[in-house]
Design an enzyme around this catalytic site. Structure first.
Site, mmCIF file in Angstrom:
data_model
loop_
_atom_site.group_PDB
_atom_site.id
_atom_site.type_symbol
_atom_site.label_atom_id
_atom_site.label_comp_id
_atom_site.label_asym_id
_atom_site.label_seq_id
_atom_site.Cartn_x
_atom_site.Cartn_y
_atom_site.Cartn_z
ATOM 1 N N HIS A 264 0.847 -1.195 0.000
ATOM 2 C CA HIS A 264 0.000 0.000 0.000
ATOM 3 C C HIS A 264 0.879 1.240 0.000
ATOM 4 O O HIS A 264 1.976 1.231 0.569
ATOM 5 C CB HIS A 264 -0.924 0.006 1.224
ATOM 6 C CG HIS A 264 -2.060 0.977 1.124
ATOM 7 N ND1 HIS A 264 -1.909 2.313 1.412
ATOM 8 C CD2 HIS A 264 -3.360 0.803 0.769
ATOM 9 C CE1 HIS A 264 -3.077 2.926 1.234
ATOM 10 N NE2 HIS A 264 -3.968 2.041 0.844
ATOM 11 N N ASP A 321 -8.044 -4.300 -0.619
ATOM 12 C CA ASP A 321 -8.532 -5.090 -1.745
ATOM 13 C C ASP A 321 -8.286 -6.586 -1.592
ATOM 14 O O ASP A 321 -8.939 -7.386 -2.266
ATOM 15 C CB ASP A 321 -7.860 -4.605 -3.041
ATOM 16 C CG ASP A 321 -8.104 -3.132 -3.291
ATOM 17 O OD1 ASP A 321 -9.270 -2.756 -3.455
ATOM 18 O OD2 ASP A 321 -7.132 -2.361 -3.306
#
Length: 394
Positions: A264, A321
């Site tokens: 991320h 996700d």
């Protein structure tokens, strides 16, 4: 040279604060996500999506009376104009849901009698049309493209449950509805991500909120922003079984590729949203009698983290996700609707940011975004180029 005097060339505005905000705080090192002072864990466990929308738009959690009134307004604004449904029926059925959504969202302005009026109350009213309308648009398009008639919203159902009903034609069981509701809470806001920055930049021109949200949808449609959970699900399907995980990881890392859902831009620990979604994915698999996608995701997480640490001597972490993919898939949501579902949640955050930007709720005054750029192009000599007529050019 003193570090403070060292010129910095910015790439993609990474690490550059472009505005102040009271809406969301992302503490990447600590793995904390905070909406208007409230930890995401508390909101996901205790608040409905409607409560979170109210919090984002009105800067406080509602009491029972305020929530009931807000919920009623959202329900009354769920139907979309018939002209939009007529338009959907003329579109190519191969059109992507995100392209449809970006094209149709500005048309929701038809039902908004106060659209474009420059007061916070009018903007909040328009935000309600957008929050309700996007959900109906997405469900209607999925039915139209599959040759089915769009369903009218059911005002007896909450926002998440109504979306699943309009999509499938069947009211969802309470647990499934609660999982989607929590998923919407988790995706509602995330500070100055690409689509939110886009919405704020458009809002800074004093364009109306429908234009700003349509622009944000365009930003979300890009593969570097939205759609990551689609690629996670595609990856899981490609792997197929746990026996194939090691070979897949080796191939990806050998080729310099990415394990989708791991890593991320902000968090230096597991995304707090992923930690909430993982057990929901497991339970959703149990509800439908098929936990293989959760189990494959979990095993991929363990082995992927181990391989990354061994090869690069660095830790890598789950993002939102990684587990939302198997959760939405188990709910029966088509894969190409994963990003639109992201949008029908994030529209609440986009609207909050547009209102904050246009009415200077976290700044001394509204200001048009106008960043500079460092020119690195060529000149023809020490000064500007001399124009040469076309017949004289070689």
């Amino acid at each position: 040279m003193n570090d403070e005097c060292t010129p910095v060339i910015n790439t993609g505005l990474r690490g550059v604060d472009v505005a102040s905000s009271k809406i969301c705080d992302v503490k990447g090192r600590e793995g904390k996500l905070i909406y208007r002072g409230y930890r995401i864990e508390d909101l996901a466990e205790n608040a409905t999506f409607e409560e979170v929308c109210y919090l984002l738009l009105h800067e406080r959690l509602p009491d029972e009376q305020a929530l009931a009134a807000f919920d009623n307004r959202l329900k009354q604004k769920r139907p979309i104009p018939e002209s939009i449904v007529t338009l959907l029926k003329t579109l190519p059925r191969s059109m992507t849901p995100m392209d449809m959504l970006q094209a149709a969202t500005p048309l929701l302005i038809q039902a908004d009698e106060n659209a474009g009026k420059q007061t916070p109350a009018d903007a909040q009213n328009s935000a309600e049309y957008l929050i309700s309308g996007l959900s109906t648009l997405i469900a209607a398009w999925d039915r139209v493209r599959n040759g089915r008639t769009p369903l009218a919203p059911d005002t007896s159902l909450g926002h998440a449950a109504n979306f699943l009903y309009m999509l499938t034609g069947e009211p969802p069981d309470p647990e499934t509805a609660a999982f989607l509701d929590a998923g919407l809470v988790l995706h509602a806001e995330h500070s100055f991500n690409a689509s939110t920055f886009t919405a704020r930049q458009v809002a800074s021109t004093k364009a109306h909120i429908y234009a700003a949200v349509a622009a944000a949808i365009g930003s979300l449609s890009g593969p570097l922003h939205g759609g990551a959970n689609v690629r996670v699900m595609e990856m899981l399907k490609e792997i197929g079984t746990p026996e194939n995980i090691n070979a897949y990881i080796d191939n990806i890392l050998d080729s310099g590729g990415l394990i989708m859902g791991l890593g991320h831009a902000v968090y230096q620990t597991d995304d707090p949203r992923a930690l909430i979604l993982a057990p929901m994915s497991q339970r959703m698999g149990e509800i439908i009698g098929d936990t293989r996608w959760y189990e494959l995701t979990k095993e991929l997480e363990i082995r992927g983290k181990q391989a990354f640490k061994k090869r690069k001597d660095r830790d890598i972490f789950c993002n939102v996700d990684f587990y939302s993919a198997s959760l939405f898939y188990a709910m029966g949501i088509p894969m190409d609707l994963f990003t639109p579902v992201f949008a029908l949640s994030r529209v609440s955050g986009w609207c909050a940011h547009v209102i904050e930007e246009q009415f200077a709720k976290a700044a001394p005054k509204p200001t048009l975004y106008r960043p500079g750029a460092t020119y690195v192009g060529d000149y023809c000599g020490p000064d500007e180029c001399r124009f040469i007529r076309i017949e004289e050019r070689k």
